[in-house]
Scaffold this motif. Structure first.
Motif, PDB file in Angstrom:
ATOM      1  N   VAL B 202     -34.865 -30.796 -12.767  1.00 42.95           N
ATOM      2  CA  VAL B 202     -34.723 -31.262 -13.274  1.00 42.95           C
ATOM      3  C   VAL B 202     -34.264 -32.657 -12.683  1.00 42.95           C
ATOM      4  CG1 VAL B 202     -32.402 -32.106 -15.014  1.00 42.95           C
ATOM      5  CG2 VAL B 202     -32.669 -29.131 -15.192  1.00 42.95           C
ATOM      6  N   ARG B 203     -33.635 -32.347 -11.815  1.00 42.01           N
ATOM      7  CA  ARG B 203     -33.151 -34.196 -11.091  1.00 42.01           C
ATOM      8  C   ARG B 203     -34.579 -34.583 -10.419  1.00 42.01           C
ATOM      9  NH1 ARG B 203     -28.638 -33.334  -6.530  1.00 42.01           N
ATOM     10  NH2 ARG B 203     -28.632 -30.573  -7.138  1.00 42.01           N
ATOM     11  N   PHE B 205     -37.807 -33.706 -11.187  1.00 40.95           N
ATOM     12  CA  PHE B 205     -39.445 -34.048 -12.313  1.00 40.95           C
ATOM     13  C   PHE B 205     -38.717 -34.572 -13.659  1.00 40.95           C
ATOM     14  CE2 PHE B 205     -40.141 -30.835  -9.502  1.00 40.95           C
ATOM     15  CZ  PHE B 205     -41.532 -31.649  -8.305  1.00 40.95           C
ATOM     16  N   ALA B 206     -37.435 -34.965 -13.805  1.00 43.57           N
ATOM     17  CA  ALA B 206     -36.663 -35.104 -15.387  1.00 43.57           C
ATOM     18  C   ALA B 206     -36.511 -36.594 -15.467  1.00 43.57           C
ATOM     19  CB  ALA B 206     -36.334 -33.909 -16.459  1.00 43.57           C
ATOM     20  N   ASN B 207     -36.119 -36.602 -16.561  1.00 44.77           N
ATOM     21  CA  ASN B 207     -35.687 -37.844 -16.629  1.00 44.77           C
ATOM     22  C   ASN B 207     -34.903 -38.139 -17.879  1.00 44.77           C
ATOM     23  OD1 ASN B 207     -36.352 -40.024 -14.519  1.00 44.77           O
ATOM     24  ND2 ASN B 207     -38.430 -39.731 -16.207  1.00 44.77           N
ATOM     25  N   PRO B 208     -33.426 -38.691 -17.982  1.00 46.05           N
ATOM     26  CA  PRO B 208     -32.161 -38.517 -18.329  1.00 46.05           C
ATOM     27  C   PRO B 208     -33.462 -39.030 -19.888  1.00 46.05           C
ATOM     28  CG  PRO B 208     -31.718 -40.055 -17.340  1.00 46.05           C
ATOM     29  CD  PRO B 208     -33.106 -39.795 -16.971  1.00 46.05           C
ATOM     30  N   GLY B 229     -29.200 -32.999 -16.838  1.00 43.22           N
ATOM     31  CA  GLY B 229     -29.589 -34.289 -16.770  1.00 43.22           C
ATOM     32  C   GLY B 229     -30.193 -34.537 -17.260  1.00 43.22           C
ATOM     33  N   ASP B 230     -29.235 -35.158 -18.571  1.00 40.11           N
ATOM     34  CA  ASP B 230     -28.676 -34.997 -20.078  1.00 40.11           C
ATOM     35  C   ASP B 230     -30.383 -34.879 -20.547  1.00 40.11           C
ATOM     36  OD1 ASP B 230     -25.997 -37.037 -19.626  1.00 40.11           O
ATOM     37  OD2 ASP B 230     -27.396 -37.138 -17.742  1.00 40.11           O
TER      38      ASP B 230
END
Lengths: 498, 498
Positions: B202-203, B205-208, B229-230
């Protein structure tokens, strides 16, 4: 039948894949690559045996596996490629030569900069490293065995999400007495070192886009934790009384404030009482959380230790973070977070979902170690040892580098030496590493612009024995002088050219 | 001089704080509470000694400590409260009775719901629990000792952020052979169990605000990781071939897709080859990452294991996650994440900032265990054991609960039993726990609305020995029948009332 499947013989050399594995891989490649389209018939086992000179059982096993994995299906006439296996566009059996991946990293990846020191931590003078060869390793291993015997096989199971109850109790008891922290075992969360605790603070109490304040110079690890929560980071200056916050700064109050009040990292400043009280009052007023990172407080070298901010006044808006990395050993990787008693049920529920417990052997051993008094004895021994080592380092600095300002040392494992302007700490630190000692460059702890950065050396005395300091600091003094001379010559050349 | 300071005598009973500590605390309270305002003079040591009947040294030590902590300052006439110590508004020495805290938890805290099963994991039939008392604990402890001897005191230091090189090499080698994963040691990140690996995905590869897809029913732990990760979470249905994604779903493609292809958790479905290929092709097309959670793949019970999706085609957009919680023991808490070779330098740099290494003794021991062949031997033994246990469980289910559908069992440590409608799995699971067995309710793994939820029991056979199943399942069958009868009576009563 595609040529590639049958044209070349299988590789029979030792060390290569078995014939069965090779044949299986060939078929998969041919099916995924489209040479064997859906519905096409696989060769009869007999013909394949003859062509490739393999046993019939090998071929049968390969066909069975292809069927089990969904590549093929059996019908009355034999085996064929699975009819439903339409190859989607974009699937290739072989890697493309050059390809633009649309898969991107997150935005926060580019926000996180390298802060980690490149130095070899086995070298002398490494900051933040405790005396590894003085750790009571045998006592520790015995505590682990005792804990294991007492707990039985269930010690191997998942632990409680927030940590072993015995350890939470031991930590609460220690912090109440040694650090004046106001807490019960129920407020303790056992974490993956201090870094794990910082990361939890962000996840539990901050939203993306909210502000966080950090000390400058300061602990680099907190930047990664704050960036991981997509926070906006602002660096606040540090002076002899610790973090310096002006009235106007509070016009845009942050959600989180990271401070190291006991022994500012890396300057060693102790946050003054007036600033502690003001910070608590302002944080309360603006709904901020103070993260009190008490990483280096357990070895007080002058008089009595100054109690933690967390316990200074009741209901302080403080998230208290600590670690056993310095008091025991860094590889243990056990830290803790003390949450305020006022934290609501939903926060505890979320925590229990985020954490999975574990490391039970180590947690139970640590609880034993603390309850049995071995932790306190080890701390006492180490405190005396570090005090002697700090004195030896100070003496060597005063002998070989007289006149330079030394800060820190009220507690902890390092001193900070200010260098004169023109003697770049990064140059000194690099040369020192080449000479076999790992001193940190103070400017590398700073997020500010280069000209405003603190210039100095962060010198650890935790893992370096007394008799080494004289020779090491003499050598370091030589490096400092050479770096200065070099700079002065460069200035002279500039002046001559102008 | 405030009365409270001197009016009451100090408590001399054993177990209470020392006189010095009591006196120090009284002064601090009086100063912080405003009874001793800034600049006011502290009583002379002599008068205090007389009034409170304490030794002069005690009072001197208290004044010294007050001065050291910044509460007081010495001048020519004695000691006074620090003049600069203006008490900020909002500071109180005593807790308020009722107070609205402005300090709030993060939004994600309220997004994270409890998914954790309440059951006692020491009970038989607990899903996902390996055979704890069959673990080669002595061999493990010896491996730890050997690793420690070999590494010396530096084994206690901070480890490499991404994990011990020897362990990363051993994991890569194992995964290439056993799971068909395409990887080198440099792609391996050692994590805090599978949960730590999910959190990193999550941290990194993904954005909030970006979307994530999860299986429904599915692994609850992934929800906490995605919420942290919202991310916006969407549940996708699962059938006999695993996760079912319709063409229209791709109109709003997600950033991350969490799947358990080898043995869907908890239904046990194996993701079909056609769906694997389609998922990879679509993910590539839309720039999504597939998180392949291979948590339960190491114990294959029928034929050959089906290789991981990660290695199915070259350059698959797959983040491969695994754990030693089932193969060794859950309390070890070591998992791993295999990043694609294409991942850029900035991602590795960010990772090195997010992680701090540690747990070196365990990591080095595990590397020894794997390199020495003990891991493979343990796996072999456990595979035979679990196969026998699964057969015993199946036999007992067929005897005592004939006709109910059983799914899963291709690999792993649990079977899933479907219950007839009207026989609520939550009721059965609660009654079973009261009867001393910890079976999971299938509906509790589901995020969907209650009526659409899967109804069944998740029954573990990892940590329950062969001879227990007959009695346990007979008892469970009794509970199922009673629950059904109870429901039928309720329906009849409803029908009578209507």
């Amino acid at each position: 039948m595609p040529l590639s499947l049958l044209s070349s013989p299988l590789d029979l050399s030792a060390g290569s894949m078995s014939r069965q594995q090779q044949l299986l891989a060939r078929f998969k490649r041919a099916i995924l690559g489209g040479q064997l389209p859906p519905g096409s018939r696989l060769p009869s086992t007999r013909s394949l045996c003859e062509q490739l000179q393999v046993a019939r059982n090998t071929v049968l096993a390969v066909y069975e596996q292809l069927t089990a994995e969904g590549y093929a299906e059996a019908d009355r006439q034999g085996t064929r490629v699975a009819t439903l296996l339409a190859m989607p566009a974009g699937i290739r059996a072989e890697p493309s030569v050059a390809r633009q991946d649309r898969q991107r990293p997150s935005r926060r990846v580019s926000a996180i900069k390298s802060t980690r020191d490149a130095g070899d931590r086995a070298l002398p003078l490494t900051p933040g490293m405790p005396a590894l060869n003085r750790f009571a390793l045998n006592a520790w291993l015995r505590a682990q065995e005792r804990a294991l015997k007492r707990a039985g096989p269930m010690a191997l199971a998942y632990g409680e999400a927030l940590g072993e109850p015995a350890l939470r109790e031991a930590i609460a008891q220690y912090l109440r007495v040694a650090r004046g922290v106001r807490c019960e075992a129920g407020q303790v969360v056992v974490t993956e070192g201090a870094q794990g605790a910082l990361s939890l603070c962000v996840r539990l109490f901050a939203n993306p886009g909210e502000r966080a304040w950090v000390e400058d110079p300061g602990y680099g690890g907190v930047l990664a934790a704050f960036h991981s929560g997509d926070m906006k980071i602002r660096s606040m200056p540090v002076d002899d009384e610790g973090i310096l916050i002006a009235d106007r700064d509070w016009r845009w109050p942050p959600r989180l404030i990271h401070v190291t009040p006991s022994h500012q990292y890396p300057t060693g400043a102790v946050l003054s009482l007036a600033r502690r009280l003001a910070l608590i009052a302002r944080a309360r007023e603006h709904g901020c959380w103070i993260i009190e990172d008490d990483y280096d407080s357990d070895f007080c070298h002058h008089g009595h230790p100054i109690p933690a901010m967390q316990g200074l006044v009741p209901e302080a808006p403080v998230l208290y973070v600590g670690t056993f990395s310095k008091t025991l050993f860094p590889g243990l990787r056990i830290g803790f977070l003390i949450l305020p008693a006022s934290v609501g049920e939903d926060t505890w529920r979320a925590l229990a979902e985020m954490l999975r417990g574990g490391h039970r052997l180590e947690q139970l051993a640590l609880a034993e170690f603390m309850a049995g008094g071995q932790f306190a004895r080890h701390l006492g021994r180490m405190k005396r040892l570090y005090r002697e080592r700090q004195q030896a380092l100070r003496a060597a600095l005063q002998t070989h580098l007289p006149g330079l300002d030394i800060s820190g040392g009220a507690s902890g494992l390092h001193l900070t030496l200010r260098l004169p302007p023109g003697c770049a700490d990064t140059a000194v630190s690099a040369a020192a590493r080449a000479a076999g000692m790992n001193v940190g460059a103070l400017s590398s702890f700073s997020a500010g612009p280069p000209q405003a950065r603190h210039n100095g050396l962060v010198i650890g005395y935790g893992n370096t024995s007394e008799e080494q300091y004289d020779a090491l600091i003499r050598c370091l003094a030589g490096i400092v002088r050479r770096t200065l001379r070099h700079q002065i010559r460069a200035w002279q050349a500039d002046a001559g050219a102008a």
